[in-house]
Scaffold this active site. Structure first.
Site, PDB file in Angstrom:
ATOM      1  N   GLY A  18       0.657  -1.352   0.067  1.00 24.43           N
ATOM      2  CA  GLY A  18       0.105   0.065   0.057  1.00 24.43           C
ATOM      3  C   GLY A  18       0.759   1.356  -0.034  1.00 24.43           C
ATOM      4  O   GLY A  18       0.254   2.411  -0.038  1.00 24.43           O
ATOM      5  N   ASP A  55       1.567  -1.388 -10.805  1.00 16.66           N
ATOM      6  CA  ASP A  55       2.778  -1.870 -10.119  1.00 16.66           C
ATOM      7  C   ASP A  55       2.903  -3.227  -9.969  1.00 16.66           C
ATOM      8  O   ASP A  55       2.507  -4.009  -8.869  1.00 16.66           O
ATOM      9  CB  ASP A  55       2.831  -1.033  -8.933  1.00 16.66           C
ATOM     10  CG  ASP A  55       4.138  -1.180  -8.143  1.00 16.66           C
ATOM     11  OD1 ASP A  55       5.283  -1.282  -8.753  1.00 16.66           O
ATOM     12  OD2 ASP A  55       4.069  -1.506  -6.851  1.00 16.66           O
ATOM     13  N   CYS A  62      10.218  -3.008  -9.472  1.00 23.35           N
ATOM     14  CA  CYS A  62      11.226  -2.874  -8.942  1.00 23.35           C
ATOM     15  C   CYS A  62      12.467  -3.760  -9.468  1.00 23.35           C
ATOM     16  O   CYS A  62      13.054  -4.297  -8.514  1.00 23.35           O
ATOM     17  CB  CYS A  62      11.106  -2.714  -7.410  1.00 23.35           C
ATOM     18  SG  CYS A  62      10.063  -4.197  -6.650  1.00 23.35           S
TER      19      CYS A  62
HETATM   20  N1  SAM Z   1       1.962  -1.183  -5.227  1.00 25.67           N
HETATM   21  C1  SAM Z   1       2.446  -1.865  -4.231  1.00 25.67           C
HETATM   22  C2  SAM Z   1       3.048  -0.987  -3.067  1.00 25.67           C
HETATM   23  O1  SAM Z   1       3.520   0.093  -3.625  1.00 25.67           O
HETATM   24  O2  SAM Z   1       2.994  -1.173  -1.847  1.00 25.67           O
HETATM   25  C3  SAM Z   1       3.501  -3.037  -4.388  1.00 25.67           C
HETATM   26  C4  SAM Z   1       2.883  -4.130  -5.276  1.00 25.67           C
HETATM   27  S1  SAM Z   1       3.955  -5.565  -5.482  1.00 25.67           S
HETATM   28  C5  SAM Z   1       5.306  -5.089  -6.332  1.00 25.67           C
HETATM   29  C6  SAM Z   1       3.064  -6.545  -6.445  1.00 25.67           C
HETATM   30  C7  SAM Z   1       1.678  -6.964  -5.827  1.00 25.67           C
HETATM   31  O3  SAM Z   1       0.881  -7.532  -6.936  1.00 25.67           O
HETATM   32  C8  SAM Z   1       1.893  -7.981  -4.692  1.00 25.67           C
HETATM   33  O4  SAM Z   1       1.260  -7.554  -3.542  1.00 25.67           O
HETATM   34  C9  SAM Z   1       0.894  -9.070  -5.142  1.00 25.67           C
HETATM   35  O5  SAM Z   1       0.131  -9.851  -4.226  1.00 25.67           O
HETATM   36  C10 SAM Z   1       0.051  -8.662  -6.287  1.00 25.67           C
HETATM   37  N2  SAM Z   1      -0.450  -9.654  -7.379  1.00 25.67           N
HETATM   38  C11 SAM Z   1       0.368 -10.689  -7.883  1.00 25.67           C
HETATM   39  N3  SAM Z   1      -0.450 -11.314  -9.031  1.00 25.67           N
HETATM   40  C12 SAM Z   1      -1.474 -10.464  -8.954  1.00 25.67           C
HETATM   41  C13 SAM Z   1      -2.561 -10.453  -9.799  1.00 25.67           C
HETATM   42  N4  SAM Z   1      -2.743 -11.457 -10.649  1.00 25.67           N
HETATM   43  N5  SAM Z   1      -3.603  -9.664  -9.664  1.00 25.67           N
HETATM   44  C14 SAM Z   1      -3.351  -8.682  -8.726  1.00 25.67           C
HETATM   45  N6  SAM Z   1      -2.359  -8.607  -7.896  1.00 25.67           N
HETATM   46  C15 SAM Z   1      -1.486  -9.294  -8.045  1.00 25.67           C
END
Ligand code: SAM
Length: 415
Positions: free
Chosen positions: A216, A286, A341
């Protein structure tokens, strides 16, 4: 006596050779998997990066490698909702808000001139893998934008403030304190993670989708604008979504978290195009990625562990699907920011190229790549950017400014 000694020596030699005295039925064939040297996932990640980024970044890789293996720098995202501002506190520690307090003078060039020159020479060659049509589309945009937009500041989401310690200063932030309503004064995150939120250019009354939002940090940055009419926050992981909700409650007053203003969901983001098309003014995508820094430092939950090899290999495909879903969710004229990232070309430029191509082919959606060069000029004194990346911009870790890696690319829907 001599005979006895000889036979007992023979017995001793035989008993040390276990195979001789292990009955055949009890013998176990040595398994390759059991004898193979086991490398922890962090080591496997380093081996992988040495091979791929070594080739991609050339002579620059050793310095990026050192930075990646060293403690990263944080930024303190100021919580505009907290009534007791932490600004004075942060300034007393010699921190500055890199967004409103930018010098904008020159790129981050102090001792990096040679690095930048080197990168300039390397990048054009290592990103020459795109499909001709995609390159054409991107090139057109670049050429159109080249003169006027190349260095002019891009429109940014307002009201976001993020404090950092000066270059080379590796002091750690103190934990944020709650105000009298229990809201924390700032959120610690990689300061470069704020860039995709700034680039999204959120304006008054916008509807925004944060497709992969947990835990988040970026959602919180977007909320700091206090301009969003409706924010949809999604993450496929239910446990991470619960964590995100806790973060929101620690930073945002309840009256801003009503159903009319905010929706938190746990859908598979790749299916978003089937749920809600042509809807949002702004979409942040992201995506999950190899999280390069985490993969080098933490064995827990590491995408390079052998058990997650399949998941890691499928990442670029998942990323394309997520970006494509985000593109479909945006309204015509709407803007999308894709971010990771990771330094990986396969997870960055190639994903954007494929998604742009597929959006046109499969859905007739035309996209324009928005030039973010001005962003690198604006914040070049805080971050080390990879120069002349053909598509998007990337913050490259450096010991004097140990942020990132963060890749971001902005798209605008033309149809
Ligand atoms: N935007 C967040 C932040 O700034 O704190 C970080 C996001 S992290 C890089 C990627 C996220 O994508 C993870 O929390 C993961 O659970 C989620 N994720 C993975 N596969 C996904 C999907 N098919 N649909 C939606 N979210 C997904």
């Amino acid at each position: 006596m001599a005979g006895f000694l000889k036979s007992s020596r023979l017995l001793l030699r035989k008993t040390t050779d276990l195979r001789v005295y292990t009955p055949r039925r009890n013998r176990v064939k040595e398994k390759w998997a059991a004898t193979r040297v086991k490398h922890p996932p962090t080591r496997l990640a380093l081996q992988h990066f040495d091979a791929t980024y070594g080739a991609q970044l050339g002579e620059l890789w050793p310095s990026v490698r050192v930075a990646l293996l060293t403690e990263k720098k944080y930024g303190a995202l100021l919580n505009n909702f907290s009534i007791e501002s932490s600004i004075a506190d942060l300034q007393a520690q010699r921190c500055r808000d890199f967004i409103s307090n930018r010098y904008g003078g020159g790129m981050f060039l102090f001792t990096l001139c040679d690095v930048a020159d080197y990168l300039r020479s390397v990048y054009p060659s290592f990103v020459s893998v795109a499909e001709p049509s995609e390159v054409g589309a991107e090139k057109q945009t670049r050429e159109a934008d080249a003169d006027d937009q190349q260095m002019s500041p891009p429109p940014l989401s307002p009201n976001i403030k993020c404090f950092v310690f000066p270059r080379g200063d590796v002091t750690r932030f103190k934990p944020a304190r709650p105000d009298k309503h229990g809201l924390l004064g700032y959120y610690l995150m990689d300061a470069a993670s704020v860039l995709p939120c700034l680039a999204l250019n959120v304006q008054q009354g916008h509807t925004v989708l944060d497709l992969c939002a947990a835990p988040g940090g970026k959602t919180l940055a977007l909320l700091q604008t206090q301009l969003i009419r409706f924010l949809c926050v999604n993450d496929a992981s239910v446990s991470r979504t619960s964590r995100l909700k806790k973060v929101l409650h620690s930073y945002v007053p309840k009256q801003f978290l009503t159903d009319e203003q905010l929706r938190v969901t746990s859908f598979d983001g790749t299916k978003w195009g089937e749920i809600e098309r042509n809807t949002f003014d702004r979409v942040l995508v992201d995506v999950p990625c190899t999280t390069d820094r985490h993969s080098l430092l933490e064995d827990d939950n590491n995408i390079f562990s052998r058990s997650r090899m399949g998941e890691r290999r499928r990442l670029p495909q998942l990323q394309v699907e997520l970006l494509l879903a985000g593109i479909q969710a945006a309204c015509p004229g709407g803007e999308i920011v894709y971010s990771t990232c990771s330094l990986s070309l396969n997870q960055n430029l190639s994903v954007v190229e494929q998604a742009v191509y597929l959006a046109q082919e499969n859905f007739g959606i035309q996209l324009q790549v928005v030039n973010l060069r001005g962003l690198t000029k604006l914040f070049g004194d805080t971050f080390c950017f990879a120069p002349d990346l053909r598509l998007g911009e990337m913050v490259v870790p450096h010991l004097a400014a140990n942020f990132g890696p963060i890749y971001l690319c902005k798209l605008r829907r033309l149809t």
